[in-house]
Design a protein around this motif. Structure first.
Motif, PDB file in Angstrom:
ATOM      1  N   GLU A  61       0.846  -1.017  -0.248  1.00  0.00           N
ATOM      2  CA  GLU A  61      -0.210   0.050   0.147  1.00  0.00           C
ATOM      3  C   GLU A  61       0.982   1.113  -0.158  1.00  0.00           C
ATOM      4  O   GLU A  61       0.777   2.087  -1.037  1.00  0.00           O
ATOM      5  CB  GLU A  61      -0.563  -0.210   1.243  1.00  0.00           C
ATOM      6  CG  GLU A  61      -1.621   1.093   0.952  1.00  0.00           C
ATOM      7  CD  GLU A  61      -2.252   0.878   2.841  1.00  0.00           C
ATOM      8  OE1 GLU A  61      -2.300   3.165   2.784  1.00  0.00           O
ATOM      9  OE2 GLU A  61      -1.643   0.749   3.433  1.00  0.00           O
ATOM     10  N   ASP A  65       0.711   4.129  -2.922  1.00  0.00           N
ATOM     11  CA  ASP A  65       0.358   5.197  -2.691  1.00  0.00           C
ATOM     12  C   ASP A  65       1.597   6.280  -3.581  1.00  0.00           C
ATOM     13  O   ASP A  65       0.696   6.687  -4.960  1.00  0.00           O
ATOM     14  CB  ASP A  65       0.250   5.711  -1.345  1.00  0.00           C
ATOM     15  CG  ASP A  65      -0.148   6.932  -1.123  1.00  0.00           C
ATOM     16  OD1 ASP A  65      -0.813   7.433  -1.965  1.00  0.00           O
ATOM     17  OD2 ASP A  65       0.254   7.257  -0.690  1.00  0.00           O
ATOM     18  N   LEU A  68       0.667   5.287  -7.312  1.00  0.00           N
ATOM     19  CA  LEU A  68      -0.390   6.347  -8.021  1.00  0.00           C
ATOM     20  C   LEU A  68      -0.408   7.295  -8.173  1.00  0.00           C
ATOM     21  O   LEU A  68      -0.620   8.295  -9.073  1.00  0.00           O
ATOM     22  CB  LEU A  68      -1.390   5.878  -7.078  1.00  0.00           C
ATOM     23  CG  LEU A  68      -2.817   6.150  -7.556  1.00  0.00           C
ATOM     24  CD1 LEU A  68      -3.893   6.176  -8.726  1.00  0.00           C
ATOM     25  CD2 LEU A  68      -3.809   5.996  -6.473  1.00  0.00           C
ATOM     26  N   VAL A  96      -6.512  10.901  -5.678  1.00  0.00           N
ATOM     27  CA  VAL A  96      -5.832   9.651  -5.164  1.00  0.00           C
ATOM     28  C   VAL A  96      -6.111   9.592  -3.586  1.00  0.00           C
ATOM     29  O   VAL A  96      -5.659   8.488  -3.098  1.00  0.00           O
ATOM     30  CB  VAL A  96      -4.391  10.383  -5.101  1.00  0.00           C
ATOM     31  CG1 VAL A  96      -3.417  10.328  -6.442  1.00  0.00           C
ATOM     32  CG2 VAL A  96      -3.508  11.881  -4.273  1.00  0.00           C
ATOM     33  N   LYS A  98      -8.652   8.283  -0.212  1.00  0.00           N
ATOM     34  CA  LYS A  98      -8.346   6.863  -0.234  1.00  0.00           C
ATOM     35  C   LYS A  98     -10.071   6.377  -0.868  1.00  0.00           C
ATOM     36  O   LYS A  98     -10.403   4.947  -1.296  1.00  0.00           O
ATOM     37  CB  LYS A  98      -8.581   7.206   1.291  1.00  0.00           C
ATOM     38  CG  LYS A  98      -7.298   6.664   1.741  1.00  0.00           C
ATOM     39  CD  LYS A  98      -7.017   4.705   1.306  1.00  0.00           C
ATOM     40  CE  LYS A  98      -5.610   4.820   2.062  1.00  0.00           C
ATOM     41  NZ  LYS A  98      -4.713   4.526   1.600  1.00  0.00           N
ATOM     42  N   CYS A 101      -9.702   5.785  -4.347  1.00  0.00           N
ATOM     43  CA  CYS A 101      -9.563   4.107  -4.327  1.00  0.00           C
ATOM     44  C   CYS A 101     -10.341   3.413  -4.137  1.00  0.00           C
ATOM     45  O   CYS A 101     -10.293   2.305  -5.264  1.00  0.00           O
ATOM     46  CB  CYS A 101      -7.963   4.190  -3.961  1.00  0.00           C
ATOM     47  SG  CYS A 101      -6.340   5.134  -4.388  1.00  0.00           S
ATOM     48  N   GLU A 137      -4.732   0.523  -3.898  1.00  0.00           N
ATOM     49  CA  GLU A 137      -3.122   1.037  -3.842  1.00  0.00           C
ATOM     50  C   GLU A 137      -2.098  -0.097  -3.297  1.00  0.00           C
ATOM     51  O   GLU A 137      -0.992  -0.245  -4.013  1.00  0.00           O
ATOM     52  CB  GLU A 137      -3.148   2.241  -2.255  1.00  0.00           C
ATOM     53  CG  GLU A 137      -3.852   3.593  -3.255  1.00  0.00           C
ATOM     54  CD  GLU A 137      -3.420   4.655  -1.531  1.00  0.00           C
ATOM     55  OE1 GLU A 137      -3.983   5.113  -1.735  1.00  0.00           O
ATOM     56  OE2 GLU A 137      -2.676   3.710  -0.238  1.00  0.00           O
TER      57      GLU A 137
END
Length: 248
Positions: A61, A65, A68, A96, A98, A101, A137
């Motif tokens: 993750e 992150d 991304l 981006v 949360k 995502c 992520e």
């Protein structure tokens, strides 16, 4: 003579391998190292020992992150040649976060593959919702490690290009979102408490906890009390799986 009732056929759950193959198809990437995909879907609660957190999705993750952020930044730079740094930053923050995502994860059916430890049904449902963004992520991080930047970019471009061209959605103040959520649950107004102040006078760092009855406090650290309060509110919202504002 009455006929005997037919026995119900047992519903066979798909195997972990079948679920993994289905998820690979949705991702659009076949893993040379399938263990990366398995790790991307493993919550820390599913580990035999919480001390071995590296076997959960958390490291992937962290990597995903940042991958991304780089890919979306590149997409925005090319898609909006006349946009200034401020507009690009706002668009990036919106894409981006949360919640964005988690939306991608839901659209790809990632909830089917989450590996959780033993938790209550209600808690499990809440946990699944709250970790979907993290898993998305982690998947990006796994694709990056397995197939390189180009493979990760293809995944992000397929799932973020349409979102990128939508009007910017204003980010709501997480303190406001938390207060509204608390009211909806019949809870009092959240209480913010300064836990610690560190650093020199000209550059202080504040650690603030937000408290609500029946919930574990959440903390945030920032260069001002307000910034720390907003981060604490965001942390509590994320933990409870609530979609809402994010400090931008």
């Amino acid at each position: 003579m009455s006929a005997e009732p037919k026995a119900k056929k047992a519903v066979r759950r798909p195997s972990a391998k079948a679920i993994g193959k289905a998820i690979e198809q949705r991702i659009g990437h076949t893993f040379a190292d399938p263990s990366l995909l398995a790790t991307a879907f493993t919550h820390v609660s599913a580990l035999k020992s919480s001390r071995n957190r590296a076997d959960s999705y958390q490291r992937l993750e962290f990597l995903g992150d940042h991958v991304l952020g780089l890919i979306v930044s590149d997409m925005l730079y090319r898609a909006f040649p006349k946009a200034d740094e401020g507009e690009l930053s706002k668009r990036l923050a919106n894409l981006v976060r949360k919640e964005a995502c988690a939306d991608v994860a839901k659209s790809l059916g990632f909830n089917e593959g989450i590996k959780l430890g033993t938790v209550g049904a209600g808690a499990g449902a809440r946990l699944r919702n709250s970790v979907l963004g993290d898993i998305c992520e982690a998947v990006i991080g796994a694709v990056f490690l397995d197939g390189g930047y180009a493979a990760a970019a293809q995944f992000v471009e397929r799932n973020w290009t349409e979102r990128m061209h939508k009007p910017i959605r204003p980010l709501r103040d997480p303190k406001t979102v938390l207060q509204e959520w608390a009211q909806g649950k019949g809870l009092p107004t959240p209480v913010y408490r300064e836990v610690e102040r560190t650093g020199p006078h000209h550059d202080p760092q504040f650690r603030v906890a937000v408290e609500l009855p029946g919930l574990t406090p959440a903390e945030g650290v920032g260069g001002s009390k307000r910034a720390a309060e907003k981060l604490a509110a965001s942390a509590l919202l994320a933990r409870e799986g609530v979609s809402g504002g994010k400090d931008g």
